[in-house]
Scaffold this active site. Structure first.
Site, PDB file in Angstrom:
ATOM      1  N   ARG A  15      42.786  25.833 115.057  1.00 58.39           N
ATOM      2  CA  ARG A  15      41.513  26.532 114.897  1.00 58.39           C
ATOM      3  C   ARG A  15      41.746  28.043 114.855  1.00 58.39           C
ATOM      4  O   ARG A  15      42.827  28.526 115.168  1.00 58.39           O
ATOM      5  CB  ARG A  15      40.569  26.168 116.049  1.00 58.39           C
ATOM      6  N   LYS A  75      41.513  29.079 122.106  1.00 56.18           N
ATOM      7  CA  LYS A  75      42.066  28.499 123.331  1.00 56.18           C
ATOM      8  C   LYS A  75      42.470  29.589 124.321  1.00 56.18           C
ATOM      9  O   LYS A  75      42.601  30.763 123.973  1.00 56.18           O
ATOM     10  CB  LYS A  75      43.267  27.605 123.020  1.00 56.18           C
ATOM     11  N   TYR A  94      37.725  30.379 125.075  1.00 54.62           N
ATOM     12  CA  TYR A  94      37.717  29.358 126.118  1.00 54.62           C
ATOM     13  C   TYR A  94      38.820  29.688 127.122  1.00 54.62           C
ATOM     14  O   TYR A  94      39.946  30.026 126.728  1.00 54.62           O
ATOM     15  CB  TYR A  94      37.972  27.968 125.534  1.00 54.62           C
ATOM     16  N   HIS A  96      38.837  27.850 130.728  1.00 50.64           N
ATOM     17  CA  HIS A  96      39.052  26.656 131.557  1.00 50.64           C
ATOM     18  C   HIS A  96      40.013  26.973 132.711  1.00 50.64           C
ATOM     19  O   HIS A  96      41.070  26.373 132.865  1.00 50.64           O
ATOM     20  CB  HIS A  96      39.601  25.501 130.703  1.00 50.64           C
ATOM     21  N   GLU A 118      32.998  28.722 127.837  1.00 52.29           N
ATOM     22  CA  GLU A 118      32.467  27.506 128.462  1.00 52.29           C
ATOM     23  C   GLU A 118      31.481  27.756 129.591  1.00 52.29           C
ATOM     24  O   GLU A 118      30.832  26.811 130.058  1.00 52.29           O
ATOM     25  CB  GLU A 118      33.607  26.608 128.958  1.00 52.29           C
ATOM     26  N   SER A 134      31.973  20.259 122.296  1.00 50.10           N
ATOM     27  CA  SER A 134      31.667  19.015 122.997  1.00 50.10           C
ATOM     28  C   SER A 134      31.165  17.963 122.014  1.00 50.10           C
ATOM     29  O   SER A 134      31.463  16.773 122.147  1.00 50.10           O
ATOM     30  CB  SER A 134      30.630  19.266 124.086  1.00 50.10           C
ATOM     31  N   ASP A 270      40.422  19.226 130.006  1.00 48.05           N
ATOM     32  CA  ASP A 270      40.440  20.692 130.042  1.00 48.05           C
ATOM     33  C   ASP A 270      40.112  21.225 131.428  1.00 48.05           C
ATOM     34  O   ASP A 270      40.529  22.331 131.795  1.00 48.05           O
ATOM     35  CB  ASP A 270      39.437  21.269 129.035  1.00 48.05           C
TER      36      ASP A 270
END
Length: 374
Positions: A15, A75, A94, A96, A118, A134, A270
């Site tokens: 991505r 990411k 993101y 996480h 997120e 999601s 994740d």
């Protein structure tokens, strides 16, 4: 503002933080976009597409990090990216963090301001930047689970929807949020026998009204989970506590009650996963066997369909990126209370309570962190 997009370097991550259409919008607003060469190639967007949209294509990530203030990724930053972060940077991606103390420590040490997709909220308390991925992960979970049930993957050798005269597979979806609802949609569409567990009666009622007797909705208790695991052929772990580590609902003991060759797709990986035996896997080696159960625990599932995923993600992130670029981080966070909820790391302070609780680290509120910003 000068905005940078480095190429994603996590294994099998294709991505890209900005697609050409988003670059065009930012460029039209007077911002300068630097993008690392071939950053979009895995998603089917090429350097020339970015040049035509108004971006400056550069050869290395080092150039992007050195030149830009606002960094857009997909990411969480890898170790070699974290060491490039400086106090001047605002990172939007993101993160996480809850199951990843090493990343948290590195980001705190960098002095950068880090906003996690997120945990950004809309005015209804929903998670608008988590929702598109999601949706993708929920739909992909059924595709992945169907593959895991094939005998070549050491599964039970079942077709999800069965055929005439042969029963369909039993699919259990744990959690009826965005991931779970999309998994239910795909499983029902393929003809599986679907049960869904959740603690939100209104959510279960909505699914029941939509699907009627095509699914079974159950209030999530320990007893209900135990009963369903004994008969399930495929389990989708779709549990989410925003920003926090996922609860370990499926223990090793419960795993032992499942059918030999059954499969678990733990979309919650994740955030550490909702199965005690979960460990992150990759698209190259997506599965492992534990107690006779096939585990699929790929931590970046939407990365397998990067063109769809990148476009869906940009549809959600672009308004926030435009606001950050126009106002600057402090003013944007002040003006947008939902964006402020995404502030996880701020110039050496941890400002996400769920991450602090998961890691035993002191945290302050995002509001307190904002007040400390110059």
């Amino acid at each position: 503002m000068r905005i940078g997009v480095p190429k994603e370097i996590k294994v099998q991550e294709h991505r890209v933080g900005l697609v050409p259409a988003s670059v065009h919008e930012l460029h039209k607003q007077g911002h300068e976009i630097w993008i690392e060469t071939q950053a979009g190639t895995g998603s089917g967007f090429y350097d020339e597409d970015y040049r035509q949209a108004g971006a400056k294509v550069v050869e290395t990530a080092d150039e992007v990090f050195a030149a830009c203030e606002l960094l857009i990724k997909v990411k969480e930053p890898q170790a070699e990216e974290i060491c490039k972060l400086k106090p001047k940077h605002t990172l939007f991606t993101y993160l996480h963090l809850a199951p990843d103390p090493k990343q948290t420590e590195g980001l705190l040490h960098s002095g950068a301001l880090c906003i996690a997709y997120e945990t950004v909220e809309d005015r209804h308390g929903r998670l608008p930047l988590l929702a598109p991925m999601s949706e993708v992960a929920g739909r992909m979970s059924i595709q992945a689970g169907a593959r895991c049930l094939e005998r070549s993957q050491e599964g039970r050798g079942l077709l999800l929807g069965g055929v005439a005269g042969v029963p369909a597979a039993d699919v259990l979806v744990i959690g009826a949020g965005v991931v779970g609802s999309n998994a239910v949609q795909m499983a029902v569409g393929l003809g599986a026998r679907v049960s869904v567990l959740d603690k939100n009666i209104d959510t279960l009622r909505r699914l029941d009204q939509h699907y009627g007797n095509r699914i079974q909705t159950l209030y999530a208790t320990g007893h209900a989970l135990e009963q369903q695991l004994e008969t399930a052929d495929l389990v989708i772990g779709a549990v989410l506590i925003p920003g926090a580590a996922a609860p370990k609902l499926i223990t090793r003991a419960l795993l032992g009650t499942m059918k030999n060759g059954a499969a678990i797709v733990d979309v919650a990986v994740d955030q550490g996963g909702c199965c005690e035996t979960t460990r992150p896997t990759t698209h190259a080696q997506p599965t492992f066997i534990e107690a006779g159960v096939v585990h699929y625990c790929v931590a970046n599932m939407p990365g397998a369909v990067p063109r769809t995923s990148s476009q869906a993600l940009n549809n959600a992130t672009l308004p926030y990126i435009l606001q950050l670029a126009k106002l600057g981080p402090k003013a944007a966070l002040t003006a947008n209370a939902g964006l402020l909820q995404g502030l996880n790391i701020c110039r050496g302070d941890l400002c996400c309570a769920a991450v602090g609780e998961a890691q035993g680290v002191h945290s302050i509120t995002p509001q307190a962190a904002l007040e400390k910003l110059k």
